[in-house]
Design a protein around this motif. Sequence first.
Motif: not given
Length: 433
Positions: A40-44, A396-398
């Motif tokens: 998951p990205s930081p926003e998630q 998802t991550y970047p």
Amino acid sequence: MTTLDRVPDAELRALLDRTRTEYEAFRARGLRLDMTRGKPSPEQLDLANGMLTLPGNRDWHTEAGEDARNYGGLQGLPEARALFAPVLGCPPDQVVIGDNSSLALMHDVVAWAMLHGVPGSSRPWTREEAPAFLCPVPGYDRHFTILDAFGIRAIPVPLLGNGPDMDVVEDLVRDPAVKGIWCVPRYSNPTGEIYAETTIRRLAALPAGAPDFRLFWDDAYAVHHLTERRHAIANILDLTAEAGHPDRAFLFASTSKVTLAGAGLALFASSPANVRWFLARAAVRTVGPDKLNQLRHVRFLRDMEGLHRHMDAHRAVVAPRFDAVHDALTARLGGLGIARWTKPEGGYFITVDGPDGTARRVVALAKEAGLGLTPAGATWPGGVDPYDRTLRLAPTYPSLPDVRVAAEGISLCILLAALERGAAARAPAETAA
Ligand code: PLP
């Protein structure tokens, strides 16, 4: 035959030269982008920050009035089991909540089966001649790593877009050495496919040679929808019971990609006999799980409606990244007939199949250009894709702008690898260098 096969030699060479030049320009940008793993990205992760202050300073009592800070509660809090039972499709007393990783539960279940057998086993699986698992491919590399770690043979089975090729599965499963099959029935890793009801019925009723054969039903992406449609799948526990195999399915899921990937809850569900077996073994390794984290989840997500609302917020972050990859692939490769890719309606991955014999080259080209991709072959047992054609993209991550740039670069690498191969096939002596 691809559209490229029909392009005259001179035109193909010109296109190869142009694409090489574009690739060199892309490489010269000196990027460093990582699309290797489904994180998951930081926003998630930020979406779950509200959990960090729960259950609160003085509020650590469970609904039954127990102190969640203390030992015990091996099966998990009843309120947490009630919250997640609808995800797994069974009553709360058939749910067990572990700590933070469902992969760890899968590992433990395989280890216990090897050491002790499962309900219905006549002996531990280590005492079998050469135990084997069926592995739908392309699949999740860490499932295959577990088999490797225990010396269990992995037998690849093709996925057809709506689950495994059941004719092949039904044939192979007659061998009593086949003890299990990995299934990611919804938004599969990495193909995104959803198992059809007919497939699930056939899995439930398989004519297994081993009386202790198990479906390792990893519903990791049960609530991870990428569209407004929340795809449902047939209830495996009901169907196995109906087919006369009530103990056949071990279900796994987790909140790793719902709340916090490193601090979620791992879920296990199965028949009453399997749950008793699981708890008897689990009692040997722990005095109980992290119940504060369970309370945190219950108070944060509250109910299925809360869970779906939370996942809608994930979708708003993640779906544009998937769209960006799809758009870049379409812009660069659409209509050329050299690659096919999935447009998943859930999960964490896009699968791209390029021409046979190009996946490793694409990964190498991408690496040279600063783009980290999952190693070619990772989606096959043993890390070797016999066709060398499948790429797993994890968008998802970047950040969204980074995904756009990475997808553009990956599309370029796929085209370049296909052109190199096409040119080499026509004039081996000229282009081999
Ligand atoms: N199962 C599948 C199919 C996955 O794709 C993943 C993570 O990518 C996992 C399990 C890992 O789950 P957990 O974080 O609960 O260990």
